[in-house]
Design an enzyme around this catalytic site. Structure first.
Site, short mmCIF file in Angstrom:
data_model
loop_
_atom_site.label_atom_id
_atom_site.label_comp_id
_atom_site.label_asym_id
_atom_site.label_seq_id
_atom_site.Cartn_x
_atom_site.Cartn_y
_atom_site.Cartn_z
N GLU A 188 0.82 -1.21 0.00
CA GLU A 188 0.00 0.00 0.00
C GLU A 188 0.86 1.26 0.00
OE1 GLU A 188 -2.08 3.45 1.76
OE2 GLU A 188 -0.37 2.36 2.57
N ASP B 272 -6.89 1.49 8.46
CA ASP B 272 -5.58 2.04 8.10
C ASP B 272 -5.46 3.47 8.60
OD1 ASP B 272 -3.06 2.41 7.06
OD2 ASP B 272 -3.75 2.73 5.00
N HIS C 14 4.67 7.27 9.38
CA HIS C 14 5.86 7.22 8.52
C HIS C 14 7.14 7.68 9.20
CE1 HIS C 14 3.17 7.59 4.63
NE2 HIS C 14 2.88 6.54 5.38
#
Length: 460
Positions: A319, A347, A417
């Site tokens: 993804e 998510d 991230h």
């Protein structure tokens, strides 16, 4: 309304009881936290094409096998393999010999700098739209510094993210057209800290020789760079990174299902993405969504519920930097002429669940709203029409209802991230509450379906 010969009052009471049993099982006997512990602490960051990603495939398939599902399998998918290489390094040079190091990380898909790095003057912009206003004469030979922050006034932090992520994704492609030698992008983060946040970027149709290195700079570093530029526009910025794009490799979506007892041809999908970025261990993005999705099938078995329709968990690969897994799943489903009724994705982190978003017709949403009161005792009753999830998006042309779990989003971008996305940032209870909420919604969809589905009236 009558369901299987039961008056609506009795059916409602049965649903209340089932949701209570689901929540109790998740909070007392759930496996999600232990699964996440292994993914995060024994395997770690799972960048597509990496050894860790393949270890995650093996581990999750094994755990699904243990649940005694009707079927567990691997779905092959080719994925990109980008590697970060040695740690990145950057500094601001106010004058020769006077430097301040700043935290940076390469954006996923970026090319490397020359071995000795690059050092150039800097021009600060608030977005790609500023490049044309400045023109090539002011940009050529410089490093473009994108410094548009996430809007802190937006309560929905995903809206704030959407408002500035284009500079990360397209910033290098656009700056290269004006002769820039590199870009640095303010991290997508509402906090002011020293943790740079990576993420995917694209060069569009640029030839390999035209591509320039792209890195994220921490929010604290971005503020320092911006302030220093205002004091001295002649400063230089140095960047060195050693990332590489390698040939595609084979990986897999991990899939398991409980076959429906009455309407096995109708499929309900629940899933998250198994890959992650490499700076942290991907606990919130998206280890949490994967283990919550696995837990849906585990909890349904624990409470003794036999689904009417086929309930399928899909752990999607890639993804983060390609969406290859989601596209491959939809492609195979179309080839097999599978009928998907509903798809739910987690998510958005393992935080306290607040509700769900639904990509559906108004008629379908009206049916969904009749279930909202069942979630009120668990404070998971923010039901909105809107987006769903990236990996289930390719299924949309099948005409099914798409949904996304919506946890509290205020802390998500502190971790997204970044190296801070680790197991210790996840609350066991919040993770388990999310898994229970997802299982409850899947149960209701399985039991009642939607008004606009092909189901006969006596199945509603």
């Amino acid at each position: 309304m009558i369901f299987a010969g039961i008056g609506i009052g009795s059916a409602q009471q049965a649903d209340v009881q089932m949701l209570r049993e689901i929540y109790t099982a998740s909070l007392k006997e759930g496996k999600s936290y232990d699964w996440l512990n292994h993914l995060s602490n024994q395997i770690g960051g799972r960048l597509s094409g990496s050894v860790q990603a393949e270890q995650a495939v093996t581990y999750t398939k094994k755990e699904l096998d243990v649940l005694g599902l009707d079927r567990v399998w691997l779905q092959p998918v080719m994925v990109p393999k980008w590697v970060r290489g040695t740690p990145e390094f950057a500094y601001i040079e106010s004058e020769p010999g006077e430097t301040n190091n700043v935290p940076v990380c390469a954006l996923g898909g970026s090319v490397a700098t020359p071995a000795g790095g690059i050092k150039a003057s800097v021009i600060e912009v608030q977005g790609v739209e500023d490049l044309a206003k400045l023109g090539k004469s002011q940009i050529e030979g410089k490093i473009v510094f994108y410094n548009r922050p996430m809007d802190p006034t937006l309560i929905n932090t995903f809206e704030a993210y959407s408002g500035c992520v284009d500079q990360r994704y397209s910033g290098a492609e656009e700056a290269a057209k004006f002769g820039a030698v590199g870009v640095v992008v303010r991290s997508m983060n509402l906090s002011i800290d020293d943790h740079p946040h990576t993420g995917s970027m694209s060069y569009g149709e640029l030839e390999l020789t035209e591509r320039i290195p792209a890195a994220a700079i921490s929010t604290k570093g971005a503020d320092l760079l911006s302030t220093t530029l205002k004091l001295n526009p002649e400063i230089k910025f140095f960047l060195r990174q050693n990332c590489r794009q390698l040939p595609d490799v084979q990986s897999y979506n991990v899939i398991g299902e409980i076959r429906g007892s009455e309407f096995p041809e109708e499929v309900i999908v629940v899933g998250g993405h198994l890959d992650s970025w490499d700076l942290g261990d991907g606990s919130h993005d998206d280890g949490a969504g994967c283990v919550q999705s696995m837990e849906v099938l585990n909890l349904l078995k624990k409470v003794g519920y036999q689904p009417r329709r086929t309930i399928r968990v899909v752990l999607f690969m890639n993804e983060e930097n390609g969406l290859r897994g989601g596209r491959k799943y939809a492609e195979i489903a179309k080839e097999k002429n599978e009928k998907h009724l509903f798809a739910l994705e987690s998510d958005a982190g393992g935080f306290t669940p607040r509700g769900f978003s639904f990509d559906c017709t108004q008629e379908e949403f009206n049916r969904i709203l009749t279930w909202k009161n069942l979630f009120e005792p668990y404070l998971v009753h923010q039901f909105i029409r809107g987006g769903s999830g990236a990996d289930i998006g390719p299924l949309k042309d099948q005409g099914l209802v798409l949904s996304g779990l919506r946890p509290d989003s205020q802390r998500y971008f502190d971790y997204h991230h970044a190296e801070t996305d680790t197991f210790k940032a996840v609350s066991k209870r919040e993770l388990e509450l999310g898994a229970a909420a997802m299982t409850s919604l899947v149960y209701l969809v399985d039991r009642y379906g939607f008004i606009s589905s092909s189901a006969l009236p006596d199945r509603q």
